[in-house]
Design a protein around this motif. Structure first.
Motif, PDB file in Angstrom:
ATOM      1  N   LEU A 154      24.639 -70.746 -32.175  1.00 38.48           N
ATOM      2  CA  LEU A 154      23.451 -71.577 -32.239  1.00 38.48           C
ATOM      3  C   LEU A 154      23.461 -72.395 -33.521  1.00 38.48           C
ATOM      4  O   LEU A 154      24.092 -72.039 -34.507  1.00 38.48           O
ATOM      5  CB  LEU A 154      22.202 -70.686 -32.183  1.00 38.48           C
ATOM      6  CG  LEU A 154      22.135 -69.738 -30.985  1.00 38.48           C
ATOM      7  CD1 LEU A 154      20.826 -68.970 -31.009  1.00 38.48           C
ATOM      8  CD2 LEU A 154      22.307 -70.501 -29.688  1.00 38.48           C
ATOM      9  N   MET A 182      25.338 -79.262 -32.237  1.00 37.49           N
ATOM     10  CA  MET A 182      23.904 -79.273 -32.500  1.00 37.49           C
ATOM     11  C   MET A 182      23.627 -79.498 -33.978  1.00 37.49           C
ATOM     12  O   MET A 182      22.669 -80.167 -34.348  1.00 37.49           O
ATOM     13  CB  MET A 182      23.281 -77.952 -32.041  1.00 37.49           C
ATOM     14  CG  MET A 182      23.324 -77.749 -30.543  1.00 37.49           C
ATOM     15  SD  MET A 182      22.211 -78.837 -29.651  1.00 37.49           S
ATOM     16  CE  MET A 182      20.660 -78.011 -29.921  1.00 37.49           C
ATOM     17  N   GLU A 226      21.693 -73.514 -25.975  1.00 39.13           N
ATOM     18  CA  GLU A 226      21.591 -74.669 -26.885  1.00 39.13           C
ATOM     19  C   GLU A 226      20.526 -75.650 -26.422  1.00 39.13           C
ATOM     20  O   GLU A 226      19.955 -76.387 -27.233  1.00 39.13           O
ATOM     21  CB  GLU A 226      22.955 -75.358 -27.049  1.00 39.13           C
ATOM     22  CG  GLU A 226      23.331 -76.353 -25.977  1.00 39.13           C
ATOM     23  CD  GLU A 226      23.914 -75.673 -24.768  1.00 39.13           C
ATOM     24  OE1 GLU A 226      24.295 -76.399 -23.834  1.00 39.13           O
ATOM     25  OE2 GLU A 226      24.004 -74.430 -24.737  1.00 39.13           O
TER      26      GLU A 226
END
Length: 426
Positions: free
Chosen positions: A342, A310, A370
């Motif tokens: 995260l 991410m 996510e």
């Protein structure tokens, strides 16, 4: 004898109707035959002398082996005989698809040569027979009339130095085998007006460096069916140099390196790759001019990034300042890479989120951590956003109340764009 007259009345009327069709102009009769399969069109030759040669003027011939395992006889016997009798000076369209039941000594080369002699415009040739890949006539690669060419499966692409396809606009190379890399280069360089190229590769296509250098190309769909677990040669690569390219679909789980150059015209891109690939940063920077981006966020793409994937998405978006539409597809993802890790806050959001992104779609949403992070990030930073559409994946064990809870959680996320719509597909 009224009863006898009545009995013959229907028969007489039938004959009259047949005569009315038979006296139509030949070009109209040919048009009528275009609406029936080639085999049935050829069968009309037995109707009468008037119909004997009508089918031989058909501008389209379509021969395909049946996929039904119970049908053992190939269409080849019919193809060979009927093509010999075909008399039209021009054959705009020829489709030949031969299956395993086709005899291995079938002279496909001769059929293609005849199509070239008759100035074929559209040619689709697929060979799934049990024989080795076969070469095609050299004249095919210098056919001036050819505009659309599809070659599939057991075809050996052996292109001569004299190749020249001045009219070819669409080329589809589906799981073929190349004699060598030079044959591929000669083929593509012989197409000065090529606009659309579709490539589907297998690991044994005999090409280590797959080069696509076509100045006129507008659309490229590249699919490599090899898995990174199956490919032993780590030196394989694909090189794309297409300065006019606007649409690019790239599906590759082989782990091959990819070099993309001269991409100033990119507008629409779809990416489904196994990462990390060599020179990943350079690969991602190639899409700076993209307006429409689709990312297939499947396991092959996500897992190699582990918990940082991410964090890698934000720098990617920073390289696409004009992006208007972003689509994320979780279609093949089963488990999150690391639900507890995260992504970190970025010091500066990508320019596209503040100035251009208008549409965001997330496909196969399951409510994982996510996924929620991604939706929240887009909704809270995209100032120009008009619509965000979340498609929920249908899971057998997902209850209606759980699905409703996921929707309410997403609705509660604040949106920086006050005019944006949040839509759901369940």
């Amino acid at each position: 004898m009224p009863e006898t007259t009545e009995n013959y009345g229907g028969r007489i009327e039938e004959i009259v109707c047949e005569d009315r069709i038979s006296v139509l102009p030949e070009d109209l009769l040919v048009t009528i035959l275009l609406y029936v399969p080639t085999k049935e069109a050829v069968a009309t030759m037995i109707l009468s002398k008037r119909w004997l040669f009508i089918w031989t003027m058909l501008p389209r011939l379509d021969y395909r082996d049946n996929n039904d395992d119970e049908i053992k006889k190939s269409v080849w016997w019919f193809l060979e005989k009927s093509l010999q009798l075909h008399k039209a000076p021009v054959l705009p369209m020829l489709i030949i698809e031969l299956g395993p039941q086709c005899p291995s000594d079938a002279d496909v080369e001769k059929c293609v040569a005849k199509a070239v002699d008759h100035r074929v415009v559209f040619l689709r040739l697929g060979l799934l027979w049990s024989a080795d890949p076969t070469s095609l006539p050299k004249t095919l690669y210098s056919c001036e009339s050819l505009k659309i060419l599809t070659l599939s499966d057991k075809i050996l692409v052996d292109v001569p130095c004299t190749a020249c396809l001045p009219s070819l606009r669409t080329l589809d190379l589906n799981s073929v085998v190349y004699k060598n890399e030079n044959s591929l280069i000669r083929l593509l360089s012989s197409c000065p007006v090529l606009k659309s190229l579709l490539v589907k590769r297998n690991k044994d296509d005999n090409v280590k460096k797959f080069s696509v250098k076509v100045p006129s190309l507008l659309e490229l769909i590249y699919t490599n069916l090899s898995s990174h677990n199956d490919v032993e040669d780590t030196g394989r690569c694909v090189v794309i140099d297409t300065p006019a390219l606007t649409e690019f679909d790239f599906f590759d789980h082989s782990g091959d390196s990819c070099s993309i150059e001269n991409t100033l015209c990119f507008e629409k891109v779809s990416i489904d790759v196994y990462l990390p690939i060599p020179d990943l940063d350079k690969f991602l920077r190639s899409f700076s001019a993209v307006l429409f981006l689709e990312l297939n966020l499947n396991d092959e793409m996500i897992l190699p990034w582990d918990s940082d994937w991410m964090d890698s998405l934000v720098p990617f978006l920073k390289n696409i300042p004009k992006l208007k539409c972003l689509i994320g597809d979780y279609g093949s993802t089963d488990e999150p890479p690391n639900a507890s890790a995260l992504w970190s806050e970025s010091d500066k959001d990508p320019e596209c989120l503040s100035s251009s992104l208008e549409k965001f779609d997330l496909i196969d949403y399951t409510g994982r951590e996510e996924e929620k992070e991604l939706v929240e990030y887009i909704l809270t930073t995209s100032k120009c956003l008009k619509t965000a559409t979340i498609s929920l994946r249908s899971l057998p064990d997902l209850k209606l109340e759980d699905k409703a809870k996921m929707i309410e959680e997403l609705k509660a996320i604040p949106r920086v764009s006050k005019t944006s719509q949040l839509l759901f597909i369940t």
